[in-house]
Design an enzyme around this catalytic site. Structure first.
Site, PDB file in Angstrom:
ATOM      1  N   GLU A  75       0.837  -1.136  -0.013  1.00 25.46           N
ATOM      2  CA  GLU A  75       0.040  -0.042   0.084  1.00 25.46           C
ATOM      3  C   GLU A  75       0.815   1.359  -0.186  1.00 25.46           C
ATOM      4  O   GLU A  75       0.622   2.149  -0.830  1.00 25.46           O
ATOM      5  CB  GLU A  75      -1.063  -0.163   1.312  1.00 25.46           C
ATOM      6  CG  GLU A  75      -1.795   1.028   1.365  1.00 25.46           C
ATOM      7  CD  GLU A  75      -3.191   0.838   0.412  1.00 25.46           C
ATOM      8  OE1 GLU A  75      -3.168  -0.278  -0.365  1.00 25.46           O
ATOM      9  OE2 GLU A  75      -4.179   1.683   0.828  1.00 25.46           O
ATOM     10  N   ASP A  76       1.669   1.236   0.749  1.00 24.69           N
ATOM     11  CA  ASP A  76       2.693   2.622   1.136  1.00 24.69           C
ATOM     12  C   ASP A  76       3.992   2.614   0.380  1.00 24.69           C
ATOM     13  O   ASP A  76       4.668   3.773   0.605  1.00 24.69           O
ATOM     14  CB  ASP A  76       2.808   2.812   2.666  1.00 24.69           C
ATOM     15  CG  ASP A  76       1.389   3.013   3.101  1.00 24.69           C
ATOM     16  OD1 ASP A  76       0.455   3.196   2.606  1.00 24.69           O
ATOM     17  OD2 ASP A  76       1.255   2.822   4.539  1.00 24.69           O
TER      18      ASP A  76
END
Ligand code: MN
Length: 498
Positions: A75-76
């Site tokens: 996700e990051d």
């Protein structure tokens, strides 16, 4: 700070492969999140370390701990799922993606949604370890919630109280439940939190005095009866759990007998009953407050004997008696059964927890796929929902479907959960609600925003269909339909309108 030895010291294995896996995940995560900071200004890696450590504290194995280090990576960071799979294999990728998916479900702050959201959460996780990672992630987010914007604080704290803590409770992970609740409590009910702390200051101290005195006496009695293998501690009730109980008792703290309790832990079950006998032989129990959860465990698997006695000097004391195994299980719940080398099939000794291992097994990617898991489902569902009356047959029926694979779950504006095949559109949703809604659809909103009718729905979307009396379905809708129900209704309506 962030010393990997802290995590190694929590492992119940010294297997070098396990340690190598954790170390690899640690280094990989540290590198991938370089330069990434949290709201507090501290390095983002602190969050990953804390999450992994929370997981290790629950006694989980190396795979889950490694996935804890990697849970935000897809996700990051710029790391792609293919790279993660290449480095760590399909099992860890599966866990990380499961956690990422769960993160997309947002609490919308209407109590009507809560039970549905909890079900959605558990069903979507597919693997008990995904839930555990998510709970440990949330625990650290709650511990650092002061750095988050105020409106967001409230949403997260409420979500913790309504969704995460109850799930921890159903998994029997009392330790997580208590910590999550007490952290969220001060944000969601700040005034009540302050009042309760004040109230506890006097009442709690008084109770502690009774307890200490009683502890000395009970130790003497046990020694006289030749019981030497035992451990005594005081357990203080979680603040939020006390608050909930007080709310049911007109906020009258005098009616609460277990603000703190004495806990006696012994090696074997017969010891529990012997001690109960010794206590009742010398102190008068309060009628109706003797609970034998060893003979009849609670639905979440909790086992212990509880009794409340008059201490003889004006105090009223709750005593909890249990074995070491029961204690571990009460604090760590399902996690205490997963702490074997992952992938192996050790059976839990507690029949009440069997449901969880059955439905959400530590997923084994080499031996069996999800389909076999889905086949086992109905058995657990009855027990999953602790409040059986809320469970209803409907949900159990839903689950019999190929529930886990290729389904998405969306909400109606009043909080009902509609499950649809993956890639369903607003059209499918409308017809799933009612034929007339589909036939009269003029437009739709997802999460409050107008969208095109061919918009694909995502898990957790709240969908609202606008209808108009003279609206009609169009043959152009058919390609957007994933469900045969919708296609069939559109065709028959087109036929009728011809
Ligand atoms: Mn996280």
């Amino acid at each position: 700070m962030n010393d990997i030895k802290e995590i190694f010291s929590l492992l119940n294995t010294t297997d070098s492969n396990d340690m190598a896996l954790i170390e690899k995940a640690y280094n990989f995560s540290l590198k991938a999140h370089t330069g990434h900071v949290r709201n507090s200004g501290e390095p983002y890696f602190n969050h990953l370390f804390a999450t992994a450590k929370n997981i290790a504290e629950l006694g989980m194995g190396a795979t889950t701990i490694a996935a804890g280090f990697l849970h935000d990576i897809v996700e990051d960071t710029s790391v792609k799922r293919e790279e993660l799979e290449k480095e760590f294999g399909p099992e860890i990728l599966f866990l990380v993606e499961g956690v990422t998916k769960l993160g997309k479900i947002k609490y919308r702050g209407t109590t009507r949604y809560n039970e549905s959201l909890r079900k959605l959460f558990v069903a979507m996780s597919q693997d008990i370890r995904v839930l555990i990672i998510k709970l440990c992630d949330r625990l650290h987010n709650m511990q650092t919630l002061q750095y988050v914007r105020q409106e967001k604080q409230m949403r997260i704290a409420k979500e913790t109280l309504e969704i995460y803590a109850p799930i921890a409770s159903r998994l029997g992970i009392k330790k997580l439940q208590r910590e999550l609740e007490d952290l969220a409590f001060s944000y969601v009910y700040p005034q009540e939190y302050k009042d309760l702390q004040k109230l506890l200051k006097t009442k709690g101290e008084e109770q502690e005095r009774y307890l200490e005195k009683f502890e000395k006496q009970i130790k003497k009695h046990l020694a006289e009866n030749n019981i030497i293998h035992f451990r005594i501690d005081h357990r203080v009730k979680g603040l939020y759990s006390l608050f909930k109980k007080l709310s049911q008792k007109d906020m009258d703290i005098e009616k609460i007998y277990d603000i703190s309790a004495l806990r006696i832990t012994v090696p074997e079950i017969p010891d529990c009953y012997r001690i109960l006998g010794i206590i009742h032989g010398s102190w008068r129990p309060l009628p109706g407050r003797i609970k034998d959860y060893i003979a009849s465990p609670k639905l979440n698997g909790y086992r212990s004997i509880h009794t409340t006695i008059f201490s003889g000097d004006g105090g009223i004391i709750e005593v909890q008696i249990r074995t070491e195994d029961m204690h571990r299980e009460a604090e760590y719940g399902i996690a205490s059964h997963l702490s074997y080398k992952e992938g192996s099939k050790k059976k839990t000794t507690n029949p009440s927890l069997l449901w969880v291992t059955k439905i959400l097994p530590a997923k084994n990617h080499t031996e069996e796929g999800t389909s076999k898991v889905a086949a086992d489902i109905p058995h657990w569902v009855k027990e999953l929902v602790e409040y059986q009356k809320e469970a209803g047959d409907e949900f159990i029926e839903d689950i019999k479907d190929d529930f886990f694979k290729e389904r998405i779950f969306v909400f109606t504006p009043i909080g009902d959960v509609i499950d649809l095949p993956k890639d369903s559109s607003v059209v499918d949703f409308a017809y799933a609600i009612h034929t007339d809604i589909g036939n009269k659809m003029a437009g739709a909103k997802i999460n409050g925003k107008f969208v095109a009718i061919n918009t694909t729905l995502q898990n957790g979307d709240c969908v609202e269909v606008e209808t108009k009396k003279n609206a009609k379905p169009s043959s152009k809708w058919i390609p957007y339909c994933k469900t045969t129900v919708a296609k069939r209704h559109i065709r028959s309506e087109l036929e009728k309108n011809k």
